[in-house]
Design an enzyme around this catalytic site. Structure first.
Site, PDB file in Angstrom:
ATOM      1  N   ASP A 137       0.848  -1.184   0.000  1.00  0.00           N
ATOM      2  CA  ASP A 137       0.000   0.000   0.000  1.00  0.00           C
ATOM      3  C   ASP A 137       0.888   1.240   0.000  1.00  0.00           C
ATOM      4  O   ASP A 137       1.660   1.470   0.932  1.00  0.00           O
ATOM      5  CB  ASP A 137      -0.864  -0.045   1.262  1.00  0.00           C
ATOM      6  CG  ASP A 137      -1.912   1.041   1.276  1.00  0.00           C
ATOM      7  OD1 ASP A 137      -3.071   0.712   1.051  1.00  0.00           O
ATOM      8  OD2 ASP A 137      -1.547   2.208   1.506  1.00  0.00           O
TER       9      ASP A 137
ATOM     10  N   THR B 197      -2.760   5.819  -4.497  1.00  0.00           N
ATOM     11  CA  THR B 197      -1.572   6.511  -3.997  1.00  0.00           C
ATOM     12  C   THR B 197      -0.323   6.136  -4.793  1.00  0.00           C
ATOM     13  O   THR B 197       0.460   7.003  -5.163  1.00  0.00           O
ATOM     14  CB  THR B 197      -1.328   6.190  -2.514  1.00  0.00           C
ATOM     15  OG1 THR B 197      -1.477   4.797  -2.322  1.00  0.00           O
ATOM     16  CG2 THR B 197      -2.311   6.925  -1.638  1.00  0.00           C
ATOM     17  N   THR B 198      -0.182   4.840  -5.061  1.00  0.00           N
ATOM     18  CA  THR B 198       0.994   4.414  -5.816  1.00  0.00           C
ATOM     19  C   THR B 198       0.965   5.027  -7.208  1.00  0.00           C
ATOM     20  O   THR B 198       1.960   5.561  -7.699  1.00  0.00           O
ATOM     21  CB  THR B 198       1.029   2.876  -5.921  1.00  0.00           C
ATOM     22  OG1 THR B 198       0.792   2.340  -4.624  1.00  0.00           O
ATOM     23  CG2 THR B 198       2.337   2.393  -6.456  1.00  0.00           C
TER      24      THR B 198
ATOM     25  N   ASP C 283      -9.419   0.913   1.543  1.00  0.00           N
ATOM     26  CA  ASP C 283      -9.475   1.164   0.105  1.00  0.00           C
ATOM     27  C   ASP C 283     -10.868   0.882  -0.447  1.00  0.00           C
ATOM     28  O   ASP C 283     -11.397   1.649  -1.243  1.00  0.00           O
ATOM     29  CB  ASP C 283      -8.427   0.313  -0.637  1.00  0.00           C
ATOM     30  CG  ASP C 283      -7.025   0.879  -0.450  1.00  0.00           C
ATOM     31  OD1 ASP C 283      -6.877   1.838   0.339  1.00  0.00           O
ATOM     32  OD2 ASP C 283      -6.076   0.366  -1.077  1.00  0.00           O
TER      33      ASP C 283
END
Ligand SMILES: Nc1ncnc2c1ncn2[C@@H]1O[C@H](COP(=O)(O)OP(=O)(O)O)[C@@H](O)[C@H]1O
Ligand SMILES: [Mg+2]
Length: 546
Positions: free
Chosen positions: A67, A100-101, A396
């Site tokens: 994450d 986010t990544t 998520d």
């Protein structure tokens, strides 16, 4: 040391000794490098076939996750430009809770492409303005390609939730978690005007080791991780009248030590009786208000517990402030700070309050609350690390479901939307022309980092995948084509159920562009404090001059 040099060649010292300074291309190069390192770190975790990172904190606690937000939360980043990348992930997480990544990897790729342009002597401001135009266009395109979803379209919401958990190690329990997430969000969603609002802060996520992920459940109410304070108290109360107290049920001890001379045993008894009476009075104030359940943020004296038990009140002490606030919201109770103020109208209501055994501990469940909008999710799993990962997966899933409910549009995942937007932006670039065109094209190329990385992480040949995607997107109605990371084929993502909220993609593009632009605009770095010995990636070497 930092000097300015006069025309005569005489150096003039203007900054304090030890100040680090870097200017122009050197400053840019250094910032870009530091920011890109963060992107490189996260890159291998993207997608369902991404790898995990093992993070060990200073106390030796281990987290294993892929994450993006969680990883950057744990690493201690030193370089200011790298910190900006951490901010990208934070913003993304705060705004939409997923992607986010993607946001960080995209920002990193934008910087890489920008650097190539800078090397061709294109001014950074032209690059920035090209990027901004392209981002603006991308957001418009997303809206055009995005498909509206109804809140009642459970099948679609389920696919969105499942896609978001694709890269989390929660295995077959994914389906159950997705269902819980949808039920929870629907429970708290409110219609205001013609818009839905789903604030997932209203969903309490509690985790407890033990049993398995399949035993995770949705509670229509809230859970307090405390036990009933006294063995003699009831463990279940129906039609609860709940008091929330923010003061101790104890007799205050004086701060200084006082000496009391007692001359005969009756006086001793009177002294003790006095304390007992005070506690009894306190309990009376509570029970006379009609309270049968008490949550106290402070302590409850043993004697007071005894009296409460005798009156059949279920009580818990040292309840967290955040839980007190949730209780207030859920049951309609008012938090009272002075016992004398406690009135019947301050009490909250719930259908049942019950202490139940969960794993090795006991927890108090408050169900059938006054406001049906409050819900709690209890996550169970055998291992602590599993519970943590499941909590992140749940975060998520809740985020994406609420994103879709609030924003109502979805886009295809697996790099499909990025490929489509890249194609359209390339077309747009030719219309803009000039040097900016190069920056806009660079932006389009950067978007393809998503399918490229997904392919790489799946052990596929990224070039083949990109070529395949480009040709698929040239076709009519080809915009849904993305890479299936399990088969390596290019397929219709909507049909394979890989779909994401448009809001996630929009935010990723916005925050990546913002961060990249901000970094590109910097041409001078003046560090006044002495850099630490231990340098982060690309940290400024001590005492050197730039
Ligand atoms: N089954 C799948 N096939 C291909 N791509 C997928 C699949 N499931 C998810 N993805 C893609 O994985 C990416 C998200 O990966 P993830 O590791 O969750 O990163 P992020 O932090 O950006 O959400 C998205 O681009 C999404 O479309
Ligand atoms: Mg994700």
């Amino acid at each position: 040391m930092a000097y300015l040099t006069t025309q005569g060649g005489q150096p003039v010292l203007i900054l304090k000794e030890g100040t680090g300074r870097r200017r122009g291309r050197e400053a840019q190069r250094n910032n870009i490098m530091a920011a890109r390192i963060i992107g490189e770190v996260l890159r291998t975790t993207l997608g369902p076939r991404g790898m995990d990172k093992m993070l060990i904190d200073s106390l030796g606690d281990i987290t294993i996750t892929n994450d993006g937000a969680a990883i950057l939360d744990e690493v201690d980043v030193e370089h200011p430009a790298a910190k900006m990348m951490v901010e990208v992930a934070k913003t993304q997480d705060d705004m939409v809770g997923d992607g986010t990544t993607t946001a960080v990897v995209l920002a990193s790729e934008l910087l890489k492409r920008a650097e190539e342009l800078l090397d061709q002597n294109i001014h950074p401001l032209i690059v920035v303005s090209g990027f901004r135009k392209a981002a603006q266009k991308a957001v418009e395109l997303l809206d055009r390609v995005g498909t509206p979803v109804d809140i009642e379209d459970r099948a679609t919401l389920r696919k969105v939730a499942l896609t978001s958990m694709g890269s989390k190690a929660v295995g077959a329990a994914r389906e159950i978690l997705a269902d819980i997430a949808i039920d929870a969000v629907k429970q708290i969603a409110e219609k205001r005007g013609d818009r839905w609002i789903a604030d997932i802060d209203n969903i309490q996520v509690t985790k407890k080791e033990g049993k398995s992920l399949f035993d995770s459940q949705l509670i229509k109410g809230i859970i307090i991780d405390k036990e009933v304070v006294h063995a003699g108290m009831p463990k279940t109360i129906k039609n609860a009248k709940i008091a929330l107290l923010d003061c101790p049920l104890e007799v205050e001890k004086t701060e200084f030590s006082a000496e009391i001379r007692i001359k005969d045993p009756t006086q001793m008894q009177a002294f003790l009786d006095q304390e007992t009476r005070m506690l009894q009075d306190m309990v009376k104030k509570i029970t006379s208000s009609g309270t049968n359940v008490l949550f106290c943020q402070k302590g409850i004296d043993d004697m007071a517990q005894h009296f409460l038990a005798k009156k059949g009140v279920l009580a818990a002490r040292r309840v967290k402030q955040s839980d007190m606030e949730k209780l207030a919201r859920a049951t309609g109770a008012k938090i009272v700070t002075n016992l004398d103020d406690l009135k019947r109208r301050d009490l909250g209501a719930a259908g049942t309050v019950e202490e139940r055994k969960v794993g090795d501990d006991k927890m108090i469940f408050i169900e059938k609350c006054k406001t049906p909008h409050s819900v709690a999710i209890l996550i169970r799993a055998g291992l602590e690390r599993m519970v943590d990962e499941a909590e992140r997966a749940m975060h998520d899933a809740l985020s994406v479901v609420s994103d879709v409910v609030e924003n109502n549009k979805i886009v295809p995942g697996g790099g499909a939307i990025e490929s489509e937007v890249a194609k359209e932006i390339r077309e747009y670039a030719t219309k803009v022309g000039g040097r900016e065109q190069l920056a806009i094209e660079a932006f389009a190329d950067s978007l393809e980092i998503v399918p490229k990385t997904l392919a790489e992480n799946a052990g596929l040949e990224p070039i083949d995948i990109l070529v395949g995607l480009r040709s698929a997107h040239e076709k009519r109605k080809g915009h849904l084509n993305g890479v299936d990371v399990f088969t390596g084929k290019i397929v219709n993502m909507e049909r394979s159920g890989v779909i994401e909220p448009m809001a996630v993609k929009e935010q990723a593009i916005k925050s990546a562009t913002e961060a990249a632009s901000m970094i590109l605009r910097i041409d001078d770095v003046i560090a006044s404090t002495k850099p630490k010995e231990e340098k982060g990636p690309g940290g400024m070497p001590e005492g050197e001059e730039y």
